[in-house]
Design a protein around this motif. Structure first.
Motif, PDB file in Angstrom:
ATOM      1  N   SER A 191       0.820  -1.203   0.000  1.00  0.00           N
ATOM      2  CA  SER A 191       0.000   0.000   0.000  1.00  0.00           C
ATOM      3  C   SER A 191       0.856   1.256   0.000  1.00  0.00           C
ATOM      4  CB  SER A 191      -0.925   0.000   1.224  1.00  0.00           C
ATOM      5  OG  SER A 191      -1.618   1.223   1.336  1.00  0.00           O
ATOM      6  N   LEU A 192       1.902   1.267   0.826  1.00  0.00           N
ATOM      7  CA  LEU A 192       2.788   2.426   0.878  1.00  0.00           C
ATOM      8  C   LEU A 192       3.556   2.595  -0.425  1.00  0.00           C
ATOM      9  CD1 LEU A 192       4.130   1.954   4.506  1.00  0.00           C
ATOM     10  CD2 LEU A 192       2.681   3.829   3.708  1.00  0.00           C
ATOM     11  N   ALA A 193       4.063   1.493  -0.968  1.00  0.00           N
ATOM     12  CA  ALA A 193       4.812   1.576  -2.222  1.00  0.00           C
ATOM     13  C   ALA A 193       3.932   2.032  -3.373  1.00  0.00           C
ATOM     14  CB  ALA A 193       5.443   0.224  -2.540  1.00  0.00           C
ATOM     15  N   SER A 194       2.637   1.729  -3.281  1.00  0.00           N
ATOM     16  CA  SER A 194       1.689   2.167  -4.307  1.00  0.00           C
ATOM     17  C   SER A 194       1.177   3.578  -4.035  1.00  0.00           C
ATOM     18  CB  SER A 194       0.495   1.198  -4.355  1.00  0.00           C
ATOM     19  OG  SER A 194       0.917  -0.133  -4.567  1.00  0.00           O
ATOM     20  N   GLN A 195       1.582   4.152  -2.917  1.00  0.00           N
ATOM     21  CA  GLN A 195       1.113   5.447  -2.423  1.00  0.00           C
ATOM     22  C   GLN A 195      -0.410   5.527  -2.441  1.00  0.00           C
ATOM     23  OE1 GLN A 195       1.893   9.220  -4.328  1.00  0.00           O
ATOM     24  NE2 GLN A 195       1.137  10.241  -2.505  1.00  0.00           N
ATOM     25  N   GLU A 196      -1.016   4.608  -1.742  1.00  0.00           N
ATOM     26  CA  GLU A 196      -2.466   4.633  -1.580  1.00  0.00           C
ATOM     27  C   GLU A 196      -2.806   5.674  -0.516  1.00  0.00           C
ATOM     28  OE1 GLU A 196      -3.731   0.693  -0.677  1.00  0.00           O
ATOM     29  OE2 GLU A 196      -3.228  -0.094  -2.664  1.00  0.00           O
ATOM     30  N   VAL A 197      -3.405   6.787  -0.932  1.00  0.00           N
ATOM     31  CA  VAL A 197      -3.622   7.923  -0.041  1.00  0.00           C
ATOM     32  C   VAL A 197      -4.969   7.832   0.665  1.00  0.00           C
ATOM     33  CG1 VAL A 197      -2.101   9.512  -1.261  1.00  0.00           C
ATOM     34  CG2 VAL A 197      -4.465   9.229  -2.038  1.00  0.00           C
ATOM     35  N   GLN A 198      -5.081   8.559   1.772  1.00  0.00           N
ATOM     36  CA  GLN A 198      -6.314   8.627   2.550  1.00  0.00           C
ATOM     37  C   GLN A 198      -7.038   9.945   2.268  1.00  0.00           C
ATOM     38  OE1 GLN A 198      -5.577   7.924   6.720  1.00  0.00           O
ATOM     39  NE2 GLN A 198      -4.160   6.235   6.301  1.00  0.00           N
ATOM     40  N   ASP A 199      -8.344   9.947   2.530  1.00  0.00           N
ATOM     41  CA  ASP A 199      -9.149  11.150   2.295  1.00  0.00           C
ATOM     42  C   ASP A 199      -8.941  12.145   3.419  1.00  0.00           C
ATOM     43  OD1 ASP A 199     -10.131  10.091  -0.037  1.00  0.00           O
ATOM     44  OD2 ASP A 199     -11.916   9.257   0.904  1.00  0.00           O
ATOM     45  N   GLY A 200      -7.844  12.859   3.354  1.00  0.00           N
ATOM     46  CA  GLY A 200      -7.523  13.881   4.333  1.00  0.00           C
ATOM     47  C   GLY A 200      -6.649  14.935   3.693  1.00  0.00           C
ATOM     48  N   VAL A 201      -6.325  15.972   4.467  1.00  0.00           N
ATOM     49  CA  VAL A 201      -5.555  17.096   3.949  1.00  0.00           C
ATOM     50  C   VAL A 201      -4.499  17.502   4.963  1.00  0.00           C
ATOM     51  CG1 VAL A 201      -5.640  19.490   3.134  1.00  0.00           C
ATOM     52  CG2 VAL A 201      -7.555  17.945   2.655  1.00  0.00           C
ATOM     53  N   VAL A 202      -3.276  17.708   4.493  1.00  0.00           N
ATOM     54  CA  VAL A 202      -2.256  18.345   5.307  1.00  0.00           C
ATOM     55  C   VAL A 202      -1.994  19.726   4.721  1.00  0.00           C
ATOM     56  CG1 VAL A 202      -0.344  17.259   3.997  1.00  0.00           C
ATOM     57  CG2 VAL A 202       0.060  18.209   6.284  1.00  0.00           C
ATOM     58  N   ILE A 203      -2.011  20.721   5.592  1.00  0.00           N
ATOM     59  CA  ILE A 203      -1.731  22.099   5.207  1.00  0.00           C
ATOM     60  C   ILE A 203      -0.397  22.480   5.841  1.00  0.00           C
ATOM     61  CG2 ILE A 203      -2.507  24.511   5.307  1.00  0.00           C
ATOM     62  CD1 ILE A 203      -5.387  23.304   5.724  1.00  0.00           C
ATOM     63  N   ILE A 204       0.587  22.740   5.018  1.00  0.00           N
ATOM     64  CA  ILE A 204       1.932  23.069   5.486  1.00  0.00           C
ATOM     65  C   ILE A 204       2.182  24.539   5.178  1.00  0.00           C
ATOM     66  CG2 ILE A 204       4.389  22.542   5.292  1.00  0.00           C
ATOM     67  CD1 ILE A 204       3.538  19.755   4.212  1.00  0.00           C
ATOM     68  N   TYR A 205       2.462  25.309   6.214  1.00  0.00           N
ATOM     69  CA  TYR A 205       2.633  26.747   6.004  1.00  0.00           C
ATOM     70  C   TYR A 205       3.969  27.234   6.560  1.00  0.00           C
ATOM     71  CZ  TYR A 205       1.697  27.536  10.972  1.00  0.00           C
ATOM     72  OH  TYR A 205       1.783  27.535  12.342  1.00  0.00           O
ATOM     73  N   GLY A 206       4.456  28.325   5.991  1.00  0.00           N
ATOM     74  CA  GLY A 206       5.627  29.022   6.497  1.00  0.00           C
ATOM     75  C   GLY A 206       5.254  30.454   6.812  1.00  0.00           C
ATOM     76  N   SER A 207       5.461  30.870   8.072  1.00  0.00           N
ATOM     77  CA  SER A 207       5.004  32.188   8.508  1.00  0.00           C
ATOM     78  C   SER A 207       6.037  32.785   9.448  1.00  0.00           C
ATOM     79  CB  SER A 207       3.654  32.073   9.224  1.00  0.00           C
ATOM     80  OG  SER A 207       3.158  33.331   9.599  1.00  0.00           O
ATOM     81  N   MET A 208       6.445  34.023   9.182  1.00  0.00           N
ATOM     82  CA  MET A 208       7.430  34.684  10.039  1.00  0.00           C
ATOM     83  C   MET A 208       6.780  35.386  11.234  1.00  0.00           C
ATOM     84  SD  MET A 208      10.260  36.291   7.444  1.00  0.00           S
ATOM     85  CE  MET A 208       9.079  36.911   6.224  1.00  0.00           C
ATOM     86  N   TYR A 209       5.643  36.016  11.011  1.00  0.00           N
ATOM     87  CA  TYR A 209       5.039  36.830  12.062  1.00  0.00           C
ATOM     88  C   TYR A 209       3.577  36.476  12.333  1.00  0.00           C
ATOM     89  CZ  TYR A 209       9.292  39.494  11.425  1.00  0.00           C
ATOM     90  OH  TYR A 209      10.604  39.865  11.333  1.00  0.00           O
ATOM     91  N   GLY A 210       3.113  35.367  11.803  1.00  0.00           N
ATOM     92  CA  GLY A 210       1.797  34.873  12.144  1.00  0.00           C
ATOM     93  C   GLY A 210       0.705  35.155  11.135  1.00  0.00           C
ATOM     94  N   ASN A 211       0.958  36.018  10.147  1.00  0.00           N
ATOM     95  CA  ASN A 211      -0.091  36.333   9.179  1.00  0.00           C
ATOM     96  C   ASN A 211      -0.416  35.138   8.284  1.00  0.00           C
ATOM     97  OD1 ASN A 211      -0.691  39.201   9.705  1.00  0.00           O
ATOM     98  ND2 ASN A 211       1.453  39.514   9.161  1.00  0.00           N
ATOM     99  N   THR A 212       0.624  34.448   7.789  1.00  0.00           N
ATOM    100  CA  THR A 212       0.394  33.292   6.918  1.00  0.00           C
ATOM    101  C   THR A 212      -0.199  32.135   7.712  1.00  0.00           C
ATOM    102  OG1 THR A 212       2.338  34.022   5.679  1.00  0.00           O
ATOM    103  CG2 THR A 212       1.421  31.886   5.098  1.00  0.00           C
TER     104      THR A 212
END
Length: 403
Positions: free
Chosen positions: A246-267
Protein backbone atom coordinates in the motif's frame (compact mmCIF):
# COMPACT_ATOMS: atom_id res chain seq x y z
CA UNK A 1 12.35 -20.21 28.07
CA UNK A 2 14.37 -17.35 26.53
CA UNK A 3 18.02 -16.96 27.36
CA UNK A 4 19.02 -13.92 29.38
CA UNK A 5 19.56 -11.71 26.35
CA UNK A 6 18.40 -13.61 23.26
CA UNK A 7 15.01 -14.74 21.95
CA UNK A 8 14.49 -18.01 20.02
CA UNK A 9 12.45 -17.72 16.83
CA UNK A 10 12.50 -21.43 16.08
CA UNK A 11 14.66 -24.40 17.09
CA UNK A 12 17.68 -23.14 15.14
CA UNK A 13 17.16 -19.37 14.82
CA UNK A 14 17.69 -16.70 17.46
CA UNK A 15 16.91 -13.01 17.62
CA UNK A 16 20.02 -11.19 18.88
CA UNK A 17 19.10 -7.64 17.91
CA UNK A 18 19.67 -4.54 20.02
CA UNK A 19 17.81 -1.32 20.85
CA UNK A 20 19.30 2.12 20.29
CA UNK A 21 17.75 4.78 22.53
CA UNK A 22 20.69 7.19 22.28
CA UNK A 23 20.70 8.13 18.60
CA UNK A 24 18.40 11.12 18.11
CA UNK A 25 18.38 11.27 14.30
CA UNK A 26 18.38 8.24 11.99
CA UNK A 27 20.84 8.88 9.15
CA UNK A 28 21.43 12.21 10.96
CA UNK A 29 18.10 13.45 9.55
CA UNK A 30 15.04 11.52 10.71
CA UNK A 31 13.83 12.01 14.33
CA UNK A 32 13.82 8.97 16.60
CA UNK A 33 11.62 10.02 19.53
CA UNK A 34 11.33 6.38 20.58
CA UNK A 35 14.64 5.07 19.28
CA UNK A 36 15.19 2.28 16.80
CA UNK A 37 16.01 -1.43 16.86
CA UNK A 38 18.86 -2.98 14.89
CA UNK A 39 17.83 -6.57 14.30
CA UNK A 40 20.32 -9.38 13.85
CA UNK A 41 19.74 -13.13 13.72
CA UNK A 42 21.86 -16.18 14.48
CA UNK A 43 21.12 -19.46 12.71
CA UNK A 44 22.66 -22.53 14.34
CA UNK A 45 23.37 -26.04 13.06
CA UNK A 46 26.35 -27.76 11.51
CA UNK A 47 27.47 -24.22 10.73
CA UNK A 48 26.64 -21.06 12.66
CA UNK A 49 25.38 -18.21 10.50
CA UNK A 50 25.00 -14.57 11.53
CA UNK A 51 22.45 -12.70 9.45
CA UNK A 52 23.10 -8.94 9.49
CA UNK A 53 24.88 -6.99 12.19
CA UNK A 54 24.25 -3.80 14.16
CA UNK A 55 25.44 -0.22 14.47
CA UNK A 56 28.80 0.18 16.19
CA UNK A 57 27.42 2.14 19.17
CA UNK A 58 25.52 -0.98 20.32
CA UNK A 59 28.25 -3.54 19.65
CA UNK A 60 29.02 -4.49 23.28
CA UNK A 61 25.46 -5.72 23.98
CA UNK A 62 25.39 -7.36 20.57
CA UNK A 63 28.55 -9.38 21.25
CA UNK A 64 27.11 -10.50 24.59
CA UNK A 65 24.03 -11.84 22.85
CA UNK A 66 26.01 -13.54 20.10
CA UNK A 67 28.30 -15.27 22.55
CA UNK A 68 25.44 -16.26 24.82
CA UNK A 69 24.13 -18.51 22.04
CA UNK A 70 27.45 -19.62 20.55
CA UNK A 71 29.36 -20.26 23.75
CA UNK A 72 32.71 -21.68 22.66
CA UNK A 73 31.45 -22.69 19.19
CA UNK A 74 32.80 -20.94 16.09
CA UNK A 75 30.97 -18.41 13.94
CA UNK A 76 31.21 -19.73 10.40
CA UNK A 77 29.36 -17.21 8.20
CA UNK A 78 28.12 -13.63 8.21
CA UNK A 79 25.39 -12.78 5.69
CA UNK A 80 25.44 -9.10 4.70
CA UNK A 81 22.09 -8.34 3.12
CA UNK A 82 22.67 -4.59 3.21
CA UNK A 83 25.95 -2.76 3.87
CA UNK A 84 24.63 0.49 5.31
CA UNK A 85 26.62 1.14 8.53
CA UNK A 86 23.63 0.75 10.85
CA UNK A 87 23.75 -2.92 9.83
CA UNK A 88 27.44 -3.42 9.16
CA UNK A 89 29.63 -1.11 11.27
CA UNK A 90 30.11 -3.78 13.96
CA UNK A 91 31.69 -6.15 11.44
CA UNK A 92 35.33 -5.39 12.32
CA UNK A 93 34.63 -6.12 15.99
CA UNK A 94 33.14 -9.48 15.03
CA UNK A 95 36.10 -10.25 12.78
CA UNK A 96 38.46 -9.54 15.67
CA UNK A 97 36.67 -12.24 17.69
CA UNK A 98 36.06 -14.66 14.80
CA UNK A 99 38.85 -13.99 12.24
CA UNK A 100 38.10 -17.09 10.15
CA UNK A 101 34.45 -16.26 9.47
CA UNK A 102 33.35 -16.12 5.82
CA UNK A 103 31.21 -13.25 4.56
CA UNK A 104 28.28 -13.96 2.24
CA UNK A 105 27.32 -11.02 0.04
CA UNK A 106 26.55 -10.09 -3.56
CA UNK A 107 28.84 -8.56 -6.17
CA UNK A 108 27.71 -4.99 -5.50
CA UNK A 109 28.44 -5.35 -1.78
CA UNK A 110 32.13 -6.00 -2.39
CA UNK A 111 32.96 -2.33 -3.01
CA UNK A 112 31.10 -1.24 0.11
CA UNK A 113 33.00 -3.71 2.30
CA UNK A 114 36.29 -2.57 0.78
CA UNK A 115 35.58 1.15 0.99
CA UNK A 116 34.08 1.15 4.49
CA UNK A 117 36.12 -1.54 6.24
CA UNK A 118 39.00 -2.55 3.93
CA UNK A 119 37.56 -6.08 3.79
CA UNK A 120 38.46 -8.07 0.67
CA UNK A 121 39.08 -11.64 1.84
CA UNK A 122 36.90 -14.61 2.79
CA UNK A 123 34.01 -13.43 0.62
CA UNK A 124 31.36 -15.72 -0.86
CA UNK A 125 29.55 -13.98 -3.73
CA UNK A 126 25.94 -14.96 -4.39
CA UNK A 127 23.69 -14.19 -7.37
CA UNK A 128 19.98 -13.56 -7.74
CA UNK A 129 18.04 -16.80 -7.20
CA UNK A 130 21.09 -18.73 -6.02
CA UNK A 131 20.69 -21.26 -3.19
CA UNK A 132 23.67 -21.62 -0.89
CA UNK A 133 24.19 -24.64 1.37
CA UNK A 134 25.74 -23.60 4.68
CA UNK A 135 26.21 -26.81 6.60
CA UNK A 136 22.74 -28.31 7.05
CA UNK A 137 21.00 -24.98 6.33
CA UNK A 138 20.03 -23.57 2.96
CA UNK A 139 19.42 -19.96 2.00
CA UNK A 140 18.17 -18.67 -1.34
CA UNK A 141 19.10 -15.09 -2.23
CA UNK A 142 17.10 -12.50 -4.14
CA UNK A 143 18.44 -9.15 -5.27
CA UNK A 144 16.31 -6.08 -4.38
CA UNK A 145 18.37 -3.22 -5.86
CA UNK A 146 17.61 0.32 -4.66
CA UNK A 147 15.42 -0.88 -1.82
CA UNK A 148 17.04 1.16 -0.72
CA UNK A 149 20.76 0.80 -1.69
CA UNK A 150 22.07 -0.69 -4.93
CA UNK A 151 23.44 -3.80 -3.19
CA UNK A 152 20.33 -4.58 -1.14
CA UNK A 153 19.19 -8.21 -1.16
CA UNK A 154 17.09 -10.61 0.89
CA UNK A 155 17.38 -14.31 1.69
CA UNK A 156 14.84 -17.07 2.26
CA UNK A 157 15.01 -20.31 4.21
CA UNK A 158 12.68 -22.79 2.53
CA UNK A 159 12.67 -25.23 5.48
CA UNK A 160 10.98 -22.75 7.84
CA UNK A 161 9.62 -20.40 5.15
CA UNK A 162 11.47 -17.50 6.76
CA UNK A 163 12.34 -14.33 4.87
CA UNK A 164 15.30 -12.23 6.00
CA UNK A 165 14.19 -8.98 4.44
CA UNK A 166 16.84 -6.37 5.41
CA UNK A 167 15.26 -2.87 5.43
CA UNK A 168 12.10 -4.06 3.67
CA UNK A 169 9.21 -4.38 6.17
CA UNK A 170 11.13 -2.34 8.75
CA UNK A 171 10.04 0.56 10.94
CA UNK A 172 11.25 3.05 13.54
CA UNK A 173 10.92 2.43 17.27
CA UNK A 174 12.67 0.20 19.79
CA UNK A 175 11.31 -3.24 20.64
CA UNK A 176 10.33 -2.83 24.27
CA UNK A 177 10.03 -6.38 25.52
CA UNK A 178 7.91 -7.55 22.62
CA UNK A 179 9.91 -8.88 19.68
CA UNK A 180 7.13 -10.51 17.63
CA UNK A 181 4.06 -8.98 16.02
CA UNK A 182 1.76 -10.95 18.35
CA UNK A 183 3.55 -9.57 21.42
CA UNK A 184 2.90 -5.87 20.80
CA UNK A 185 0.19 -3.42 19.73
CA UNK A 186 1.35 -2.61 16.23
CA UNK A 187 -1.53 -0.36 15.19
CA UNK A 188 -1.33 1.81 18.31
CA UNK A 189 2.28 2.86 17.80
CA UNK A 190 4.34 1.00 15.23
CA UNK A 191 1.96 1.64 12.34
CA UNK A 192 2.70 5.36 12.16
CA UNK A 193 6.42 4.83 12.74
CA UNK A 194 6.53 2.15 10.05
CA UNK A 195 4.77 4.47 7.63
CA UNK A 196 7.20 7.28 8.43
CA UNK A 197 10.16 4.92 8.09
CA UNK A 198 9.05 3.74 4.67
CA UNK A 199 8.37 7.24 3.36
CA UNK A 200 11.60 8.71 4.75
CA UNK A 201 13.92 5.85 3.84
CA UNK A 202 12.35 4.01 0.91
CA UNK A 203 9.74 6.41 -0.49
CA UNK A 204 11.78 7.89 -3.30
CA UNK A 205 12.41 4.32 -4.51
CA UNK A 206 8.74 3.33 -4.33
CA UNK A 207 8.67 1.91 -7.87
CA UNK A 208 11.65 -0.34 -7.22
CA UNK A 209 10.17 -1.29 -3.85
CA UNK A 210 6.85 -2.27 -5.40
CA UNK A 211 8.62 -4.36 -8.03
CA UNK A 212 10.61 -6.21 -5.35
CA UNK A 213 7.57 -6.66 -3.10
CA UNK A 214 5.56 -8.20 -5.92
CA UNK A 215 8.49 -10.45 -6.77
CA UNK A 216 8.76 -11.72 -3.19
CA UNK A 217 5.03 -12.03 -2.54
CA UNK A 218 4.35 -14.02 -5.72
CA UNK A 219 7.47 -16.20 -5.56
CA UNK A 220 7.74 -17.19 -1.92
CA UNK A 221 5.53 -18.85 0.68
CA UNK A 222 6.36 -16.61 3.64
CA UNK A 223 5.49 -17.68 7.19
CA UNK A 224 7.97 -15.51 9.13
CA UNK A 225 9.58 -12.18 8.23
CA UNK A 226 12.80 -11.11 9.95
CA UNK A 227 13.55 -7.46 9.04
CA UNK A 228 16.51 -5.43 10.31
CA UNK A 229 14.26 -2.86 12.04
CA UNK A 230 10.93 -3.26 13.79
CA UNK A 231 9.11 -6.40 14.94
CA UNK A 232 9.58 -9.95 13.70
CA UNK A 233 6.42 -11.09 11.91
CA UNK A 234 5.43 -14.65 12.82
CA UNK A 235 1.66 -14.54 13.34
CA UNK A 236 0.45 -12.35 10.49
CA UNK A 237 3.26 -11.56 8.01
CA UNK A 238 0.66 -10.71 5.38
CA UNK A 239 -0.23 -7.61 7.38
CA UNK A 240 3.18 -5.98 6.93
CA UNK A 241 3.34 -7.16 3.30
CA UNK A 242 -0.02 -5.51 2.58
CA UNK A 243 1.05 -2.33 4.39
CA UNK A 244 4.27 -2.05 2.40
CA UNK A 245 2.50 -2.73 -0.89
CA UNK A 246 0.00 0.00 0.00
CA UNK A 247 2.79 2.43 0.88
CA UNK A 248 4.81 1.58 -2.22
CA UNK A 249 1.69 2.17 -4.31
CA UNK A 250 1.11 5.45 -2.42
CA UNK A 251 -2.47 4.63 -1.58
CA UNK A 252 -3.62 7.92 -0.04
CA UNK A 253 -6.31 8.63 2.55
CA UNK A 254 -9.15 11.15 2.29
CA UNK A 255 -7.52 13.88 4.33
CA UNK A 256 -5.55 17.10 3.95
CA UNK A 257 -2.26 18.35 5.31
CA UNK A 258 -1.73 22.10 5.21
CA UNK A 259 1.93 23.07 5.49
CA UNK A 260 2.63 26.75 6.00
CA UNK A 261 5.63 29.02 6.50
CA UNK A 262 5.00 32.19 8.51
CA UNK A 263 7.43 34.68 10.04
CA UNK A 264 5.04 36.83 12.06
CA UNK A 265 1.80 34.87 12.14
CA UNK A 266 -0.09 36.33 9.18
CA UNK A 267 0.39 33.29 6.92
CA UNK A 268 -0.48 31.05 9.86
CA UNK A 269 -3.87 32.76 10.13
CA UNK A 270 -4.35 32.17 6.42
CA UNK A 271 -3.61 28.45 6.91
CA UNK A 272 -6.25 28.32 9.66
CA UNK A 273 -8.81 29.78 7.27
CA UNK A 274 -7.91 27.22 4.61
CA UNK A 275 -8.30 24.42 7.19
CA UNK A 276 -11.73 25.74 8.14
CA UNK A 277 -12.69 25.68 4.50
CA UNK A 278 -11.59 22.05 4.14
CA UNK A 279 -13.75 20.99 7.07
CA UNK A 280 -16.65 23.10 5.84
CA UNK A 281 -16.32 21.25 2.54
CA UNK A 282 -16.81 17.85 4.19
CA UNK A 283 -13.31 16.53 5.03
CA UNK A 284 -12.68 15.97 8.74
CA UNK A 285 -9.14 14.57 8.70
CA UNK A 286 -7.02 17.76 8.53
CA UNK A 287 -3.52 18.48 9.81
CA UNK A 288 -2.02 21.98 9.92
CA UNK A 289 1.78 21.93 10.10
CA UNK A 290 4.28 24.74 10.71
CA UNK A 291 7.18 24.12 8.32
CA UNK A 292 9.59 25.90 10.69
CA UNK A 293 9.01 23.69 13.72
CA UNK A 294 7.83 20.37 12.29
CA UNK A 295 10.69 18.06 11.20
CA UNK A 296 10.44 17.40 7.48
CA UNK A 297 10.32 13.68 8.29
CA UNK A 298 6.73 14.16 9.49
CA UNK A 299 5.84 16.56 6.67
CA UNK A 300 6.85 13.97 4.09
CA UNK A 301 4.89 11.29 5.92
CA UNK A 302 1.74 13.43 6.00
CA UNK A 303 2.03 14.35 2.34
CA UNK A 304 2.43 10.69 1.41
CA UNK A 305 -0.52 9.74 3.59
CA UNK A 306 -3.14 12.31 2.61
CA UNK A 307 -4.83 12.90 -0.73
CA UNK A 308 -4.75 16.69 -0.29
CA UNK A 309 -1.58 18.71 0.22
CA UNK A 310 -1.80 22.50 0.54
CA UNK A 311 1.34 24.62 0.75
CA UNK A 312 1.24 28.22 1.96
CA UNK A 313 4.31 30.41 2.22
CA UNK A 314 5.26 33.94 3.02
CA UNK A 315 7.78 35.57 0.69
CA UNK A 316 11.42 35.91 1.69
CA UNK A 317 13.90 37.88 -0.40
CA UNK A 318 11.72 37.50 -3.50
CA UNK A 319 11.63 33.72 -2.99
CA UNK A 320 9.95 31.08 -0.88
CA UNK A 321 10.41 31.13 2.88
CA UNK A 322 13.65 29.05 3.21
CA UNK A 323 12.16 26.12 5.20
CA UNK A 324 9.34 25.91 2.64
CA UNK A 325 11.86 25.97 -0.19
CA UNK A 326 13.67 23.06 1.42
CA UNK A 327 10.55 20.92 1.82
CA UNK A 328 9.50 21.54 -1.79
CA UNK A 329 12.87 20.19 -2.91
CA UNK A 330 12.26 17.11 -0.79
CA UNK A 331 8.81 16.69 -2.35
CA UNK A 332 10.44 16.72 -5.80
CA UNK A 333 12.63 13.80 -4.77
CA UNK A 334 9.66 11.77 -3.52
CA UNK A 335 7.96 11.74 -6.94
CA UNK A 336 4.48 11.50 -5.41
CA UNK A 337 1.71 10.79 -7.89
CA UNK A 338 -1.67 10.44 -6.16
CA UNK A 339 -2.12 13.82 -4.47
CA UNK A 340 -4.20 16.88 -5.19
CA UNK A 341 -2.21 20.05 -4.49
CA UNK A 342 -3.22 23.51 -3.39
CA UNK A 343 -1.08 26.62 -2.97
CA UNK A 344 -1.37 30.09 -1.46
CA UNK A 345 1.16 32.82 -0.76
CA UNK A 346 1.69 36.10 1.05
CA UNK A 347 4.08 39.00 0.64
CA UNK A 348 4.87 42.44 2.02
CA UNK A 349 6.13 44.27 -1.07
CA UNK A 350 7.71 42.37 -3.98
CA UNK A 351 6.26 38.87 -3.70
CA UNK A 352 8.10 35.69 -4.64
CA UNK A 353 6.35 32.94 -2.69
CA UNK A 354 3.46 32.32 -5.05
CA UNK A 355 5.63 32.59 -8.14
CA UNK A 356 7.92 29.87 -6.83
CA UNK A 357 5.11 27.65 -5.57
CA UNK A 358 3.61 27.73 -9.07
CA UNK A 359 7.00 26.88 -10.58
CA UNK A 360 7.38 23.96 -8.13
CA UNK A 361 3.97 22.54 -9.05
CA UNK A 362 4.63 22.97 -12.76
CA UNK A 363 8.04 21.30 -12.56
CA UNK A 364 6.51 18.30 -10.77
CA UNK A 365 3.49 18.20 -13.10
CA UNK A 366 1.16 18.15 -10.11
CA UNK A 367 -2.61 18.56 -10.27
CA UNK A 368 -3.15 21.98 -8.64
CA UNK A 369 -6.43 23.60 -7.62
CA UNK A 370 -7.54 26.71 -9.50
CA UNK A 371 -8.05 28.88 -6.42
CA UNK A 372 -4.59 30.25 -5.56
CA UNK A 373 -4.81 33.18 -3.14
CA UNK A 374 -1.88 35.60 -3.05
CA UNK A 375 -2.25 38.10 -0.24
CA UNK A 376 -0.38 41.31 0.52
CA UNK A 377 0.19 41.89 4.21
CA UNK A 378 -2.45 40.60 6.58
CA UNK A 379 -5.56 38.96 5.18
CA UNK A 380 -8.75 41.03 5.21
CA UNK A 381 -12.28 39.59 5.23
CA UNK A 382 -12.33 39.21 1.45
CA UNK A 383 -8.98 37.41 1.55
CA UNK A 384 -10.20 35.07 4.27
CA UNK A 385 -13.18 34.13 2.15
CA UNK A 386 -10.84 33.33 -0.74
CA UNK A 387 -8.71 31.17 1.56
CA UNK A 388 -11.77 29.31 2.79
CA UNK A 389 -12.77 28.82 -0.84
CA UNK A 390 -9.40 27.12 -1.46
CA UNK A 391 -10.10 24.71 1.40
CA UNK A 392 -13.61 24.00 0.18
CA UNK A 393 -12.31 23.40 -3.34
CA UNK A 394 -9.80 20.88 -1.98
CA UNK A 395 -12.52 19.02 -0.08
CA UNK A 396 -14.73 18.98 -3.18
CA UNK A 397 -11.90 17.61 -5.32
CA UNK A 398 -11.13 14.84 -2.81
CA UNK A 399 -14.76 13.79 -2.54
CA UNK A 400 -15.14 13.88 -6.34
CA UNK A 401 -12.05 11.67 -6.76
CA UNK A 402 -13.78 8.96 -4.71
CA UNK A 403 -16.57 8.85 -7.29
Amino acid sequence: MDNLLTVPINDHLYYIGVNDRQTELFEAMWPLPDGVAYNSYLMTGEKNILLDLVKINTVSVFVEKLQEVLGDKPLDYIVVHHAEPDHSSAILNILDIYPDVKIVCNKKTVDFLKNYYDIEDNLIIVKDGETLELGNRKLTFYMTPMVHWPESMVSYEEETKTLFSQDIFGGFGTLDGGIFDDELRFDEYYLDETRRYFINIVGKYAKQALRSLNKLATTLDIKTICPVHGPVWRKNPQKIIDLYVSLASQEVQDGVVIIYGSMYGNTEKMAEAVARGVVHGGIKDVRVRDVSKTPFSYLLADAWKYKGVILGSCSYDNDLFPPMKFITEEFKHQKMKNNIWGIFGSYSWSGGAMKNLKAFAEDCKYEVLETQPEIKGAANNEDMEELMKLGEEMAKAILASKE
